[in-house]
Design an enzyme around this catalytic site. Sequence first.
Site, short mmCIF file in Angstrom:
data_model
loop_
_atom_site.label_atom_id
_atom_site.label_comp_id
_atom_site.label_asym_id
_atom_site.label_seq_id
_atom_site.Cartn_x
_atom_site.Cartn_y
_atom_site.Cartn_z
N ALA A 18 -13.32 17.27 8.13
CA ALA A 18 -13.70 16.15 7.27
C ALA A 18 -14.27 15.01 8.11
O ALA A 18 -13.88 14.84 9.27
CB ALA A 18 -12.51 15.63 6.46
N TYR A 19 -15.18 14.27 7.52
CA TYR A 19 -15.61 13.00 8.09
C TYR A 19 -14.65 11.97 7.52
O TYR A 19 -14.66 11.70 6.32
CB TYR A 19 -17.05 12.70 7.67
CG TYR A 19 -17.64 11.45 8.29
CD1 TYR A 19 -18.63 11.54 9.25
CD2 TYR A 19 -17.21 10.18 7.91
CE1 TYR A 19 -19.18 10.40 9.83
CE2 TYR A 19 -17.74 9.03 8.48
CZ TYR A 19 -18.72 9.14 9.44
OH TYR A 19 -19.26 8.02 10.00
N GLN A 41 -7.20 16.16 13.88
CA GLN A 41 -5.79 15.80 13.90
C GLN A 41 -4.92 16.89 13.26
O GLN A 41 -3.94 17.36 13.84
CB GLN A 41 -5.58 14.47 13.15
CG GLN A 41 -4.15 13.99 13.15
CD GLN A 41 -3.93 12.69 12.42
OE1 GLN A 41 -2.83 12.13 12.45
NE2 GLN A 41 -4.95 12.18 11.74
N TYR A 81 -16.50 7.71 1.56
CA TYR A 81 -15.59 8.78 1.98
C TYR A 81 -14.92 9.42 0.77
O TYR A 81 -14.93 10.64 0.61
CB TYR A 81 -14.55 8.21 2.95
CG TYR A 81 -13.36 9.11 3.17
CD1 TYR A 81 -13.49 10.32 3.85
CD2 TYR A 81 -12.10 8.75 2.69
CE1 TYR A 81 -12.39 11.15 4.04
CE2 TYR A 81 -11.00 9.56 2.89
CZ TYR A 81 -11.15 10.76 3.56
OH TYR A 81 -10.07 11.59 3.75
#
Length: 300
Positions: free
Chosen positions: A66-67, A11, A131
């Site tokens: 990033a996850y 994104q 996360y």
Amino acid sequence: MKVWLVSADGQLGQSLIAYCKQNSSLLSARFELQSTSKSDVDICCSDAVSRYMAMFKPDIIVNAAAYTNVEQAETDIELCREVNLVGTSNLANTASHHNIPLIHLSTDYVFDGNSISPYLETDDTQPLNTYGKTKLQSEERINKILKQYLIIRTSWLISQYGNNFAKTVLRLSKQHSQLTMISDQQGCPTFADDLSATIFKLLIAIDAGQADWGTFHYCGNAAMTWFELTQQILDEALLQKKISSKPEVVAISSEAFAVQANIKALRPKYSVLECQKIKEVWGITAPEWTCSLKRLVENL
């Protein structure tokens, strides 16, 4: 300045590339942007990172990889750790070896949400979910390995790219007459285009010789709940005729929603970030949220 942008297909990565193209007259003479996705360079493989560094020889790395699937991370713990910690560590190690800076994007989810005032960069971090824990661990690893780094914590990133809350709200509004949204989690939505502008302002300042390294907060300048954000997106979408009618938005608590949707990952109830430091040190402030919201919806 040669800039290696990691995660071109994410994104933020897509937003950064678009921003660079839209401002090419200003940026093209100053920066050579080389963007890669996982298919180009798997940052979880140290050899792949080293080979790319030797080939491109960047002057700085921007890590937007990033996850970010907070819920899925509770079961994909190892994959989340690989991307967020191992991948970041590989980038930090190669940046250290080549003596270049790293700009790394982090998150408000490093905090537990128990504060009653906006979080400072120096406040205690107590992440609630996998996360957030892996993102905090990546921050700690960067701090240990590098002296030249910027960790930018941001929050609630939304844009016209990828999978995010704003696009989901607009899609669901066209399918349902009623939406249920959490009303007791508060944070600051951040338009990815604004964050992209901020990153390029930092790159310009670094290219000019500024070296105030460390951790900084940057997010949108309006705090709200997911329920309130939904209302604002829908109101603006209706105004811009993106939707023909506005569905009813029903408030629900985090606990009730977790039961209803079988949610396992805990989220901070309050994760508003204080962004005074980045203003004082780098001269950066977020645009008025109403302007960002209008531009966001225009692009959806």
